[in-house]
Design an enzyme around this catalytic site. Structure first.
Site, short mmCIF file in Angstrom:
data_model
loop_
_atom_site.label_atom_id
_atom_site.label_comp_id
_atom_site.label_asym_id
_atom_site.label_seq_id
_atom_site.Cartn_x
_atom_site.Cartn_y
_atom_site.Cartn_z
N SER A 1 0.86 -1.19 0.00
CA SER A 1 0.00 0.00 0.00
C SER A 1 0.89 1.24 0.00
O SER A 1 2.07 1.16 0.39
CB SER A 1 -0.85 0.00 1.28
OG SER A 1 -1.46 1.26 1.49
N TYR B 1 -1.29 -1.18 10.34
CA TYR B 1 -1.37 -1.26 8.87
C TYR B 1 -0.06 -0.77 8.25
O TYR B 1 0.49 -1.41 7.36
CB TYR B 1 -2.57 -0.44 8.39
CG TYR B 1 -2.97 -0.69 6.95
CD1 TYR B 1 -3.66 -1.84 6.60
CD2 TYR B 1 -2.69 0.24 5.96
CE1 TYR B 1 -4.06 -2.06 5.28
CE2 TYR B 1 -3.07 0.03 4.64
CZ TYR B 1 -3.77 -1.13 4.31
OH TYR B 1 -4.15 -1.34 3.00
N1 NAD Z 1 -8.75 -0.15 -1.46
C1 NAD Z 1 -7.69 0.56 -1.11
O1 NAD Z 1 -7.75 1.79 -1.02
C2 NAD Z 1 -6.37 -0.13 -0.83
C3 NAD Z 1 -5.22 0.64 -0.81
C4 NAD Z 1 -3.99 0.03 -0.58
C5 NAD Z 1 -3.93 -1.34 -0.35
N2 NAD Z 1 -5.10 -2.06 -0.36
C6 NAD Z 1 -4.97 -3.50 -0.12
O2 NAD Z 1 -5.56 -4.19 -1.18
C7 NAD Z 1 -5.92 -5.50 -0.73
C8 NAD Z 1 -7.31 -5.83 -1.20
O3 NAD Z 1 -8.23 -4.98 -0.54
P1 NAD Z 1 -9.51 -4.34 -1.25
O4 NAD Z 1 -9.27 -2.89 -1.36
O5 NAD Z 1 -9.88 -5.10 -2.47
O6 NAD Z 1 -10.58 -4.53 -0.07
P2 NAD Z 1 -11.81 -5.52 0.08
O7 NAD Z 1 -12.21 -5.40 1.49
O8 NAD Z 1 -12.80 -5.23 -1.00
O9 NAD Z 1 -11.17 -6.96 -0.21
C9 NAD Z 1 -10.41 -7.67 0.72
C10 NAD Z 1 -10.76 -9.14 0.60
O10 NAD Z 1 -9.89 -9.88 1.46
C11 NAD Z 1 -10.66 -10.84 2.14
N3 NAD Z 1 -9.99 -11.19 3.40
C12 NAD Z 1 -9.83 -10.42 4.51
N4 NAD Z 1 -9.17 -11.10 5.44
C13 NAD Z 1 -8.92 -12.33 4.92
C14 NAD Z 1 -8.26 -13.49 5.41
N5 NAD Z 1 -7.76 -13.55 6.66
N6 NAD Z 1 -8.16 -14.57 4.60
C15 NAD Z 1 -8.69 -14.54 3.35
N7 NAD Z 1 -9.32 -13.48 2.84
C16 NAD Z 1 -9.44 -12.39 3.61
C17 NAD Z 1 -12.01 -10.18 2.36
O11 NAD Z 1 -13.04 -11.14 2.62
C18 NAD Z 1 -12.19 -9.44 1.05
O12 NAD Z 1 -12.86 -10.24 0.09
C19 NAD Z 1 -5.73 -5.49 0.77
O13 NAD Z 1 -4.50 -6.11 1.10
C20 NAD Z 1 -5.68 -4.02 1.11
O14 NAD Z 1 -4.96 -3.76 2.30
C21 NAD Z 1 -6.30 -1.50 -0.60
#
Ligand code: NAD
Length: 250
Positions: A142, A155
């Site tokens: 991130s 985080y």
């Molecule tokens: N959306 C943003 O702004 C952003 C920015 C930087 C990084 N990220 C990272 O991107 C990645 C994906 O997140 P997203 O934005 O798609 O959010 P999201 O919440 O839509 O998706 C996350 C998914 O991970 C699954 N999950 C959570 N804990 C889990 C576990 N212990 N085992 C298996 N699955 C699990 C959830 O059920 C969900 O389907 C994450 O690592 C998040 O930290 C997101």
């Protein structure tokens, strides 16, 4: 097709970035294993892929659980015969509190979900990726892994850790032609940012805090992951690709 007949695991494949990447990989010919702790959203991703004529299956997985990850790798090879690409993407946010107010239980959960999950993925996938001869791992860090931000201690620490774990694995497994890279998304329109969207004071600032002045969408992240997974990135390893509209330089 850029991933023709490749077998790819996508953790967090039920969520925003994971689902978009699952669909994108499938469009490019990959057989996709959607792994998520949430069966409903994971199965939905598989249905979407199949509706579009792709091949996919769902394996319920908690990335913090070693047995689940071992089962994920083993089942993938049983079902599709190989493993070529692992996208270690599952993750959670943390509630916005100072470190002194953070519960130890929450610290552990955020570190386990965002960092230990990536370690377990690497640990158990590498033996199969070696057999591929052209294995790829992509880890989701991130912008918050590249710079500190108040109230995001766990985080910050987890996502920063993902970047150095990525470099470590790139060095350890390069000799097997396994490439290991990270992506560092900025603010992307998925469920994880819902808590900010509801904040009338902060959202107008957060949603424009990058060079492009807008948030990103999961498809834009999926395209970057696809590039790193494909042979077009054949000399790229140990890198962290920001997909943030210029958020980290802002
Ligand atoms: N959306 C943003 O702004 C952003 C920015 C930087 C990084 N990220 C990272 O991107 C990645 C994906 O997140 P997203 O934005 O798609 O959010 P999201 O919440 O839509 O998706 C996350 C998914 O991970 C699954 N999950 C959570 N804990 C889990 C576990 N212990 N085992 C298996 N699955 C699990 C959830 O059920 C969900 O389907 C994450 O690592 C998040 O930290 C997101």
């Amino acid at each position: 097709m850029r991933l023709k007949d490749k077998v790819a695991i996508i953790t967090g494949g039920g969520g925003g970035i994971g689902r978009s990447t699952s669909l994108r990989f499938s469009q490019e010919g990959a057989k996709v294993v959607v792994a998520d702790i949430d069966s409903v959203s994971g199965q939905e991703t598989v249905s979407l892929i199949k509706e579009n004529g792709g091949e996919a299956c769902f394996i319920k997985t908690d990335v913090t659980n070693s047995e689940d990850i071992q089962n994920l790798i083993k089942s993938t090879v049983e079902i599709f015969g190989a493993l070529d690409v692992l996208f270690n993407n599952a993750g959670i946010g943390n509630s916005e509190v100072r470190s002194v107010d953070m519960l130890e239980e929450e610290w552990n959960k955020v570190i386990d979900s965002n960092l230990k999950g990536v370690f377990l993925g690497i640990k158990y996938a590498v033996p199969e990726l070696k057999k591929s001869g052209n294995g790829v791992i992509i880890n989701t860090s991130s912008v918050m892994g590249l710079k500190g931000q108040k109230y995001l201690s766990a985080y910050n620490a987890a996502k920063g850790g993902v970047i150095l774990l990525t470099q470590n694995a790139a060095l350890e497994y390069g000799k097997y032609n396994i490439r290991v890279n990270a992506i560092a998304p900025g603010v992307i329109d998925t469920k994880i940012i819902d808590q900010w969207k509801n904040d009338e004071r902060k959202w107008p600032i957060i949603s424009r805090a990058n060079a492009l002045g807008r948030i990103g969408n999961p498809e834009e992240v999926a395209n970057a992951v696809l590039f790193l997974a494909s042979d077009e990135a054949s000399f790229i390893t140990g890198a962290t690709l920001s997909v943030d509209g210029g958020g980290v330089i802002y």
